[in-house]
Design a protein around this motif. Structure first.
Motif, mmCIF file in Angstrom:
data_model
loop_
_atom_site.group_PDB
_atom_site.id
_atom_site.type_symbol
_atom_site.label_atom_id
_atom_site.label_comp_id
_atom_site.label_asym_id
_atom_site.label_seq_id
_atom_site.Cartn_x
_atom_site.Cartn_y
_atom_site.Cartn_z
ATOM 1 N N ILE A 235 -0.936 2.675 8.116
ATOM 2 C CA ILE A 235 -1.062 4.050 7.630
ATOM 3 C C ILE A 235 -1.772 4.883 8.692
ATOM 4 N N SER A 236 -2.851 4.342 9.222
ATOM 5 C CA SER A 236 -3.625 5.045 10.234
ATOM 6 C C SER A 236 -2.760 5.401 11.452
ATOM 7 N N ILE B 32 0.840 -1.198 0.000
ATOM 8 C CA ILE B 32 0.000 0.000 0.000
ATOM 9 C C ILE B 32 0.876 1.250 0.000
ATOM 10 N N ALA C 135 0.977 5.389 0.069
ATOM 11 C CA ALA C 135 0.163 6.530 0.500
ATOM 12 C C ALA C 135 0.974 7.814 0.384
ATOM 13 N N ARG D 204 -0.175 -2.635 5.771
ATOM 14 C CA ARG D 204 -1.625 -2.686 6.028
ATOM 15 C C ARG D 204 -2.160 -1.258 6.210
ATOM 16 N N THR D 205 -3.454 -1.095 5.975
ATOM 17 C CA THR D 205 -4.055 0.225 6.153
ATOM 18 C C THR D 205 -3.989 0.683 7.606
ATOM 19 N N ARG D 206 -4.047 -0.226 8.530
ATOM 20 C CA ARG D 206 -3.961 0.198 9.937
ATOM 21 C C ARG D 206 -2.585 0.785 10.251
ATOM 22 N N THR E 239 -4.543 12.650 3.747
ATOM 23 C CA THR E 239 -3.960 11.404 3.271
ATOM 24 C C THR E 239 -4.610 10.934 1.980
ATOM 25 N N ILE F 212 -4.520 7.505 -0.630
ATOM 26 C CA ILE F 212 -4.083 6.128 -0.862
ATOM 27 C C ILE F 212 -3.956 5.938 -2.364
#
Length: 145
Positions: free
Chosen positions: A113-114, A63, A65, A109-111, A128, A130
């Motif tokens: 990024i979070s 991923i 970003a 993973r997206t988490r 942000t 993606i």
């Protein structure tokens, strides 16, 4: 830098593992002359290193970003330290416009990024993006000549 130096750079960009002998043959100079030119470009900072190009998706970071950050001037030093410590950051650019910084990062993973974005919010407002599709010319396709 002259046109021969630019030819050497273009060849090294296509294949940094090319031997000095091969480079010399391609630019019609002696191997010692090419070696001296490369050393001069390294010492002057024109050539700053030789790197492997990593496929981040295949390496477990699928991923990508882009994160814009409005950084308060008095927090910039701390911000840069934070960014340098974060292994997922590919690049950080100081930009013009509504935001001060543009961070490019790759994450498993997206988490992740979070969590990273949350850590940036102590420095200022974030926005942000993606990346849905990524393509980049290979360094072999880019040339300074």
């Amino acid at each position: 830098m002259d046109s021969t130096d630019r030819k050497i750079l273009a060849l090294l960009q296509k294949n940094a593992r090319m031997t000095v002998k091969e480079l010399a043959e391609r630019v019609s100079l002696s191997a010692p002359s090419v070696a001296a030119r490369i050393q001069k470009m390294e010492e002057s900072g024109v050539i700053s290193g030789y790197h492997a190009v990593i496929n981040t998706e295949m390496a477990g970071y699928p991923i990508r970003a882009f994160i814009q950050v409005q950084v308060k001037v008095k927090r910039r030093a701390d911000f840069f330290k934070h960014v340098k410590r974060t292994k997922e950051v590919v690049a950080c650019h100081c930009i013009t416009g509504d935001y001060d910084m543009l961070i490019e990062g790759v994450f498993p993973r997206t988490r992740d990024i979070s969590s990273f974005v949350e850590s940036l919010q102590e420095f200022g407002e974030t926005k942000t993006y993606i990346c849905l599709l990524y393509t980049s010319p290979s360094p072999r396709d880019r040339s300074v000549s």
